[in-house]
Design an enzyme around this catalytic site. Sequence first.
Site, PDB file in Angstrom:
ATOM      1  N   HIS A 144       0.809  -1.279  -0.163  1.00 38.39           N
ATOM      2  CA  HIS A 144      -0.048  -0.148  -0.175  1.00 38.39           C
ATOM      3  C   HIS A 144       0.823   1.149  -0.187  1.00 38.39           C
ATOM      4  CE1 HIS A 144      -3.573  -2.301   0.147  1.00 38.39           C
ATOM      5  NE2 HIS A 144      -3.584  -2.510   1.637  1.00 38.39           N
ATOM      6  N   HIS A 218      -9.677   2.238   0.191  1.00 40.39           N
ATOM      7  CA  HIS A 218      -9.643   0.800   1.025  1.00 40.39           C
ATOM      8  C   HIS A 218     -10.663   1.018   2.086  1.00 40.39           C
ATOM      9  CE1 HIS A 218      -8.083  -2.174   3.323  1.00 40.39           C
ATOM     10  NE2 HIS A 218      -6.857  -2.584   2.493  1.00 40.39           N
ATOM     11  N   GLU A 353     -11.307  -3.914  -2.906  1.00 41.01           N
ATOM     12  CA  GLU A 353     -10.415  -2.767  -3.554  1.00 41.01           C
ATOM     13  C   GLU A 353     -10.286  -3.097  -4.897  1.00 41.01           C
ATOM     14  OE1 GLU A 353      -6.781  -3.502  -0.956  1.00 41.01           O
ATOM     15  OE2 GLU A 353      -8.593  -4.595   0.206  1.00 41.01           O
TER      16      GLU A 353
HETATM   17  C1  GLA Z   1      -5.328  -5.274   2.126  1.00 42.56           C
HETATM   18  C2  GLA Z   1      -4.297  -6.370   2.019  1.00 42.56           C
HETATM   19  C3  GLA Z   1      -4.446  -7.044   3.348  1.00 42.56           C
HETATM   20  C4  GLA Z   1      -4.354  -6.478   4.733  1.00 42.56           C
HETATM   21  C5  GLA Z   1      -5.098  -4.988   4.513  1.00 42.56           C
HETATM   22  C6  GLA Z   1      -5.072  -4.008   5.580  1.00 42.56           C
HETATM   23  O1  GLA Z   1      -6.523  -5.768   1.621  1.00 42.56           O
HETATM   24  O2  GLA Z   1      -4.486  -7.437   0.842  1.00 42.56           O
HETATM   25  O3  GLA Z   1      -3.596  -8.281   3.336  1.00 42.56           O
HETATM   26  O4  GLA Z   1      -2.976  -5.942   4.500  1.00 42.56           O
HETATM   27  O5  GLA Z   1      -4.884  -4.441   3.127  1.00 42.56           O
HETATM   28  O6  GLA Z   1      -4.860  -4.504   6.827  1.00 42.56           O
END
Ligand code: GLA
Length: 389
Positions: A144, A218, A353
């Site tokens: 991210h 997100h 997402e």
């Molecule tokens: C995304 C990732 C997860 C986790 C979340 C945040 O969805 O794929 O593994 O890291 O973000 O907690």
Amino acid sequence: MPSSTLTRTRLATVLVAVAALVPALVAVSPARAADGGRPGISKKHFGTLAGGRKIDVYTLRNASGMRVKILTYGGILQSIEVPDSEGKRANVTLGFDNLSDYVKKSPYFGCITGRYANRIAKGRFTLDGKTYRLATNDGPNHLHGGTKGFDKRVWKADPFTRGGSVGLALTYTSPDGEEGYPGTLRTRVVYTLTGDNRIRMDYRATTSRPTVVNLTNHAYFNLRGEGNGRILGHELQINASRYTPVDKTLIPTGKIARLGGTPLDFREPTAIGDRVNSKNQQIVRGGGYDHNYVLDGRGLRTAATVVEPDSGRVLEVITDQPGLQFYSGNFLDGTLRGTGGRLYPKRSGFALESQHFPDSPNHANFPSTVLRPGDVYRTTTIYAFSTVS
Ligand code: GLA
């Protein structure tokens, strides 16, 4: 069929009846009597960062009574109030009521995620013969956007109203080399709340040097209302017949595999909880669902539909992106206290997402995430809310 029109029609009938009995109510407060009143947007102080920068919260309202709060910190969707099948509103996104929790403990609640949403293996990629190194902030991998990604930046906000819609245009210029990524990236994310209960997100970016980019939002959802139990009873349908299986560190192996016959297949509406504890190797690796679905079709199309049977609330995710990460809130562990003051247990929220596939810069067979000077990165995702009874 999901229908917010149905709810609105019912509401209108009730309001007409109330108005006939108490005409003064309508005269005194037309906005309240009509539930949402006129669309509008207002701004308030939300908090101050350690360095002294002030963060605002914008509240967007539409005429059907939907209310959305957006922070200039991380472009975070802090609250999304939508009616249930009886017209009762609840905030359906997970979040905090204060800035400090967002800064210190947020698992990416509601934020704009970038420059590269999801993972890049070992924080490394090669572009035009040059290798770039990024922070490894998720075990051995980059996640991210790194240690201070777009979720932790302060965005410039410009509110607007257009017909029955209200919106907020957010801009952020990420300097060349920020978090290890090449190129100055000029980014603009426009949130629009429409009259028919949709949050539309239009992303745009340009770069000064060749780079990679993959932006998303997100938001975690609980259509029962945040803090109101787990999401296991939500019925999910995803328009994908393939996915990208992952290794133990949640990096795609590079294969594009069929979902048919696996407990990850959501082509038919299925409760999230039905198979979440399956012994399927992929589900075990994810600690539940944490996988990128390869969406069927092209262009702006429905990627997923979620129905919460008790409240009748429905969320549809519409996107032009090739992938959708379905994350079933596996890392929530009951230690975070949410907006309404209640703790968030494991699987009390899920995220959908829209994105390009994880680790695309290291997989030539995945759709490209490369952006070059002169090109414009553009993508649209919509969260559409409605109800069924
Ligand atoms: C995304 C990732 C997860 C986790 C979340 C945040 O969805 O794929 O593994 O890291 O973000 O907690």
